[in-house]
Design a protein around this motif. Sequence first.
Motif, short mmCIF file in Angstrom:
data_model
loop_
_atom_site.label_atom_id
_atom_site.label_comp_id
_atom_site.label_asym_id
_atom_site.label_seq_id
_atom_site.Cartn_x
_atom_site.Cartn_y
_atom_site.Cartn_z
N ASP A 3 0.88 -1.16 0.00
CA ASP A 3 0.00 0.00 0.00
C ASP A 3 0.92 1.21 0.00
OD1 ASP A 3 -1.92 1.94 0.35
OD2 ASP A 3 -2.48 1.32 2.36
N GLN A 4 0.82 2.01 -1.02
CA GLN A 4 1.76 3.10 -1.18
C GLN A 4 1.01 4.42 -1.32
OE1 GLN A 4 4.58 2.19 -4.22
NE2 GLN A 4 5.45 4.22 -4.22
N ARG A 5 1.17 5.29 -0.36
CA ARG A 5 0.57 6.62 -0.44
C ARG A 5 1.33 7.41 -1.50
NH1 ARG A 5 -3.64 4.89 1.22
NH2 ARG A 5 -3.79 4.27 3.37
N ASP A 6 0.64 8.28 -2.18
CA ASP A 6 1.23 9.13 -3.22
C ASP A 6 1.71 8.34 -4.43
OD1 ASP A 6 0.75 11.41 -1.63
OD2 ASP A 6 2.63 11.08 -0.56
N LEU A 7 1.18 7.14 -4.63
CA LEU A 7 1.48 6.38 -5.84
C LEU A 7 0.87 7.08 -7.05
CD1 LEU A 7 2.50 3.75 -7.23
CD2 LEU A 7 0.26 2.75 -6.71
N VAL A 8 -0.27 7.70 -6.83
CA VAL A 8 -1.02 8.33 -7.91
C VAL A 8 -0.87 9.84 -7.80
CG1 VAL A 8 -3.28 8.53 -8.99
CG2 VAL A 8 -2.68 6.46 -7.73
N ASP A 9 -0.54 10.47 -8.91
CA ASP A 9 -0.48 11.92 -8.98
C ASP A 9 -1.85 12.47 -8.56
OD1 ASP A 9 -1.14 14.41 -10.93
OD2 ASP A 9 0.97 14.42 -10.33
N PRO A 10 -1.88 13.52 -7.72
CA PRO A 10 -3.17 14.06 -7.25
C PRO A 10 -4.13 14.44 -8.38
CG PRO A 10 -1.38 14.99 -5.97
CD PRO A 10 -0.75 14.20 -7.09
N SER A 11 -3.61 14.94 -9.47
CA SER A 11 -4.46 15.30 -10.60
C SER A 11 -5.12 14.07 -11.22
CB SER A 11 -3.64 16.04 -11.66
OG SER A 11 -4.41 16.29 -12.80
N LEU A 12 -4.34 13.00 -11.41
CA LEU A 12 -4.89 11.76 -11.94
C LEU A 12 -5.90 11.17 -10.97
CD1 LEU A 12 -5.09 9.44 -13.95
CD2 LEU A 12 -3.03 8.46 -12.91
N GLU A 13 -5.58 11.20 -9.70
CA GLU A 13 -6.50 10.67 -8.68
C GLU A 13 -7.84 11.39 -8.76
OE1 GLU A 13 -6.80 10.52 -3.82
OE2 GLU A 13 -4.83 10.37 -4.76
N GLU A 14 -7.80 12.70 -8.81
CA GLU A 14 -9.03 13.50 -8.89
C GLU A 14 -9.81 13.16 -10.17
OE1 GLU A 14 -10.12 18.14 -9.54
OE2 GLU A 14 -8.58 17.72 -8.04
N GLN A 15 -9.12 13.04 -11.28
CA GLN A 15 -9.79 12.73 -12.55
C GLN A 15 -10.42 11.34 -12.54
OE1 GLN A 15 -7.28 13.48 -15.99
NE2 GLN A 15 -6.31 15.18 -14.92
N LEU A 16 -9.70 10.36 -11.99
CA LEU A 16 -10.23 9.00 -11.94
C LEU A 16 -11.45 8.89 -11.03
CD1 LEU A 16 -6.95 6.89 -11.93
CD2 LEU A 16 -8.77 6.79 -13.64
N VAL A 17 -11.35 9.46 -9.85
CA VAL A 17 -12.48 9.40 -8.91
C VAL A 17 -13.68 10.13 -9.49
CG1 VAL A 17 -13.29 10.11 -6.62
CG2 VAL A 17 -11.04 9.04 -6.86
N SER A 18 -13.45 11.28 -10.09
CA SER A 18 -14.54 12.03 -10.70
C SER A 18 -15.18 11.24 -11.84
CB SER A 18 -14.01 13.38 -11.23
OG SER A 18 -15.04 14.07 -11.89
N ALA A 19 -14.37 10.63 -12.69
CA ALA A 19 -14.90 9.83 -13.80
C ALA A 19 -15.73 8.67 -13.29
CB ALA A 19 -13.75 9.33 -14.68
N CYS A 20 -15.26 8.01 -12.24
CA CYS A 20 -15.99 6.87 -11.67
C CYS A 20 -17.29 7.32 -11.02
CB CYS A 20 -15.12 6.13 -10.67
SG CYS A 20 -13.71 5.28 -11.42
N ARG A 21 -17.24 8.41 -10.27
CA ARG A 21 -18.46 8.92 -9.63
C ARG A 21 -19.49 9.35 -10.67
NH1 ARG A 21 -19.45 9.58 -4.69
NH2 ARG A 21 -20.72 11.44 -4.96
N THR A 22 -19.02 9.95 -11.75
CA THR A 22 -19.93 10.37 -12.81
C THR A 22 -20.58 9.16 -13.47
OG1 THR A 22 -18.68 12.39 -13.21
CG2 THR A 22 -20.09 11.61 -15.01
N ALA A 23 -19.79 8.13 -13.74
CA ALA A 23 -20.31 6.95 -14.44
C ALA A 23 -21.20 6.08 -13.55
CB ALA A 23 -19.15 6.11 -14.99
N VAL A 24 -20.88 5.99 -12.26
CA VAL A 24 -21.57 5.05 -11.38
C VAL A 24 -22.54 5.73 -10.43
CG1 VAL A 24 -21.21 3.24 -9.65
CG2 VAL A 24 -19.63 3.44 -11.55
N GLY A 25 -22.28 6.96 -10.07
CA GLY A 25 -23.17 7.67 -9.15
C GLY A 25 -22.97 7.23 -7.71
N ASP A 26 -24.06 7.32 -6.93
CA ASP A 26 -23.99 7.05 -5.49
C ASP A 26 -23.74 5.59 -5.16
OD1 ASP A 26 -24.40 9.72 -4.96
OD2 ASP A 26 -26.57 9.50 -4.69
#
Length: 131
Positions: A3-26
């Motif tokens: 388990d590695q903190r900061d493995l993902v660039d914060p910008s990529l993390e934000e984009q991925l989470v946003s894309a997943c939340r948009t596609a899947v919702g609550d």
Amino acid sequence: MSDQRDLVDPSLEEQLVSACRTAVGDSLRSVTYFTPDAYEQMYLRSDLEADADLAASVEHEAAGFRTQMAYEGSELGDYQYTLRVFENGFMTRVIDGDRGVFVTTDGITVLRSKEVTEAIRSTLRVTAPAE
């Protein structure tokens, strides 16, 4: 597998989470980014506890880096993604090169699973891996 903190660039993390939340919702429960050697859970819905054995799950999903090669040249075509169905939820795994993401959800249709897969793959492809 660590388990590695900061493995993902914060910008990529934000984009991925946003894309997943948009596609899947609550229905979205969690989003985890992984490589053959490390992983980082980027999102966990606030009503869930972080007590799952994530390392074991990631290790199993990381085997997809090796197993997707088994299907190369198949009459079925290129590997797209994996959808796993469990008693209390679903997991969709996407692997693109040496990076992967899996999302867990309360419920999901095959169409919605395909949509989240396309959103993840698109985000991974336009964002260079963190160095």
